[in-house]
Design an enzyme around this catalytic site. Structure first.
Site, PDB file in Angstrom:
ATOM      1  N   SER A   1      50.866  63.977  65.513  1.00  0.00           N
ATOM      2  CA  SER A   1      50.352  65.341  65.495  1.00  0.00           C
ATOM      3  C   SER A   1      51.031  66.163  66.601  1.00  0.00           C
ATOM      4  O   SER A   1      52.257  66.194  66.686  1.00  0.00           O
ATOM      5  CB  SER A   1      48.822  65.293  65.652  1.00  0.00           C
ATOM      6  OG  SER A   1      48.252  66.544  65.414  1.00  0.00           O
TER       7      SER A   1
ATOM      8  N   ASP B   1      47.347  63.914  54.257  1.00  0.00           N
ATOM      9  CA  ASP B   1      47.252  64.818  55.412  1.00  0.00           C
ATOM     10  C   ASP B   1      47.429  66.253  54.913  1.00  0.00           C
ATOM     11  O   ASP B   1      48.497  66.623  54.449  1.00  0.00           O
ATOM     12  CB  ASP B   1      48.348  64.453  56.419  1.00  0.00           C
ATOM     13  CG  ASP B   1      48.249  65.244  57.722  1.00  0.00           C
ATOM     14  OD1 ASP B   1      47.496  66.235  57.764  1.00  0.00           O
ATOM     15  OD2 ASP B   1      48.925  64.865  58.691  1.00  0.00           O
TER      16      ASP B   1
ATOM     17  N   HIS C   1      44.737  63.613  58.032  1.00  0.00           N
ATOM     18  CA  HIS C   1      45.525  63.697  59.267  1.00  0.00           C
ATOM     19  C   HIS C   1      45.200  62.551  60.232  1.00  0.00           C
ATOM     20  O   HIS C   1      46.074  62.022  60.904  1.00  0.00           O
ATOM     21  CB  HIS C   1      45.237  65.046  59.927  1.00  0.00           C
ATOM     22  CG  HIS C   1      46.109  65.357  61.102  1.00  0.00           C
ATOM     23  ND1 HIS C   1      47.481  65.446  61.003  1.00  0.00           N
ATOM     24  CD2 HIS C   1      45.817  65.608  62.398  1.00  0.00           C
ATOM     25  CE1 HIS C   1      47.986  65.738  62.202  1.00  0.00           C
ATOM     26  NE2 HIS C   1      47.000  65.838  63.052  1.00  0.00           N
TER      27      HIS C   1
END
Lengths: 196, 370
Positions: B150, B314, B347
């Site tokens: 991320s 995601d 995610h």
């Protein structure tokens, strides 16, 4: 990781110029790219959809991009590779014309190998009333991934019809070159061609 | 196996740090942890960059603290994909955070009071520059790998661009080359929740002895929604009720009480000023802004090898965003591999241990770090 050696690899390697940029479609465990890197100093990428193949390619230190060939080669610019290779994968693809067009868009040259459905052993099996099962085509009709099988004569006609300029064609059986009656005696065909 | 008991360390830097905003931090401190041993050639160092709410505490446990496993303990440790028997792993807390490095809640040396709202807004690039100072301090001229998921993946990307001579490979996981309008929109909802909390006091709430916990809760709730896939939420909670319908606004659906719990927990330990700054760092990250939107040109200085990983479900940073990074690297003829991991979690999958994901990280590092 162990590397596999397929019958068409050495023919393909002979067609790759030293230091060439290559794209290997359906690269499996990355064996071909790994060997082209060692023997020809070639650089490039493999494309593979299967998780096990992607993992094995990474273990072999090969640049692999996980992607579905059926969705095209959108991640690559026009004419960005010297050679685009499709080794023994053509017969399992849905959209043959689309992938061949894409190969010639991103590469100056396409190299395609496929099992020859015209080999005499296949013809005999069809004459005997059964779908062929052989070393190159080890599947039963109900579980085969091979949905677009063709003969050498078929592919020759395809190249003529699409106006591809075939630079070289090698036909093999048991890893030996076949020059007499190739569509009858050869089990594996390897083509190298460009757009006209 | 766990990395065992680890002790956080601190490094103080007296040399000022020029920031992207034009401001300068006169001095700063970074909290960090290390695992494993730096080899004699100093060639086995791996830097782990953290995402929004994590810290330098990547792996192992803190002595005497229950449930104190590091945030990436399934990835980093002896025998884990990032094997601390082979690699020297560094976890660092970013500037502006609230877990030990200089940030809004630490003392401003000029005033002797907490920085509060006066702590400058920092960017991914500022973090990376600060991390490079820590690398100098630890005697690491070149990282074998810089990795993160991320926002951490964005730092790895930034490392590759800013310090190409100091990084051999970058592992960019569940990241994006910049935030979409939708990503920024979610961040703005979170920030508005904090900024409009009466206890926020324009960021100087420390002096008032209060915390804008209501704003922080809402910020976490909205953020949390974006970390999970629709299918995962449906599978975990569906329309399950806690007791039945009460015709009230108390939490009735399981998902409501789950989100509230996540918000409560988060507001207890996280700092509102830090949350504001980290979401801004996310919004601002856009290496291609300097090259007229051309990501390939922005990545041209990055010469290291790359592993880019995305997760199929995601929707915060979808796989298509990772493929943009891959395309830009291919355009530059860089060494890059890309894996798209089938995982249902959304995610958050980058923090979980899907076998294919961990196997790929392990295999890549075994080749990359020798």
């Amino acid at each position: 990781m162990t590397l596999s050696m397929r019958a068409d690899f050495s023919t393909i390697a002979g067609w790759i110029a030293p230091g060439a940029r290559v794209l290997d479609l359906g690269c499996g465990d990355g064996s071909l790219l790994s060997q082209l890197r060692e023997s020809r100093g070639a650089a490039g990428y493999g494309i593979e959809i299967d998780d096990a193949g992607v993992l094995a390619s990474i273990g072999n230190g090969v640049n692999v991009l996980q992607s579905d060939l059926e969705s095209g080669l959108a991640g690559f610019d026009d004419q960005s590779f010297d050679s685009v290779i499709l080794s023994q994968t053509l017969q399992a693809m849905r959209r043959i014309e689309a992938i061949v067009d894409e190969m010639l868009r991103v590469g100056r040259e396409a190299i395609i190998s496929f099992p020859n459905f015209g080999h005499w052993s296949h013809r005999l099996q069809v004459l005997a009333g059964r779908m062929p099962v052989s070393e190159k085509l080890p599947y039963q009709w109900y579980d085969t991934p091979n949905i677009h099988l063709c003969t050498i004569a078929d592919f020759d006609a395809f190249c003529v019809q699409r106006r591809f300029r075939v630079i070289e064609r090698v036909v093999l059986h048991d890893a030996r070159r076949v020059s007499l009656l190739p569509n009858l005696m050869g089990s594996l065909a390897i083509y190298r061609f460009r757009s006209a | 196996m766990s990395a065992g008991v680890v002790t956080p360390q601190r490094a103080a830097f007296a040399e000022p740090l020029a920031l992207a905003s034009g401001a300068t931090l006169p001095s700063f401190e970074l909290a960090y942890e290390t695992y494993g041993t730096l080899n004699a050639e100093r060639s086995n160092a791996i830097l782990i960059c953290h995402a929004l709410n994590a810290s330098h505490h990547v792996a192992g446990v803190h002595a005497g603290e229950a449930d104190s496993e590091g945030w990436w303990d399934n990835m980093v440790g002896p025998g884990k994909p990032v094997d601390t028997r082979r690699y020297f792993v560094v976890g660092v807390n970013n500037l502006g955070s609230c877990f030990g490095s200089s940030g809004p809640a630490t003392l401003n040396p000029a005033t002797g009071k907490p920085w509060g709202a006066d702590f400058p807004i920092v960017t991914v690039e500022d973090w990376v520059d600060a991390q490079a100072r820590l690398a100098d301090r630890l005697g690491i001229a070149r990282f074998a790998a810089v990795m993160g998921g991320s926002l951490g993946g964005m730092q790895a990307l930034s490392w590759a661009i800013r310090y190409p001579d100091r990084i051999a490979s970058a592992l960019v996981i569940a990241a994006a080359p910049n935030l979409s309008a939708q990503n920024i929109a979610f961040n703005e909802v979170a920030r508005t929740a904090i900024l409009t909390d009466p206890d926020f006091h324009d960021g100087h709430f420390y002096e008032h002895g209060v915390k804008p916990v209501r704003g922080l809760r809402v910020a976490r709730m909205v953020g949390h929604i974006t970390y999970i896939s629709d299918e995962q939420m449906a599978q975990k909670f569906g329309r399950q009720l806690r007791e039945g319908l009460n015709f009230s606004f108390a939490p009735e659906f399981q998902i409501e009480s789950y989100l509230r719990y996540q918000g409560e927990k988060f507001a207890e330990y996280f700092d509102a000023n830090t949350y504001l700054r980290i979401t801004k760092a996310l919004d601002y990250f856009d290496p291609a802004a300097a090259t007229g939107g051309n990501l390939a040109r922005a990545l041209a200085p990055a010469t290291c090898r790359f592993l880019v990983i995305a997760f199929t479900t995601d929707w915060r940073f979808p796989a298509a965003r990772s493929r943009e990074i891959v395309k830009a690297l291919v355009d530059n003829r860089r060494d890059v591999s890309y894996a798209e991991i089938a995982a249902p979690h959304g995610h958050d999958a980058f923090l979980l241990d899907t076998p294919q994901y961990h196997a790929i990280v392990r295999a890549y590092l075994e080749r990359a770090v020798r």
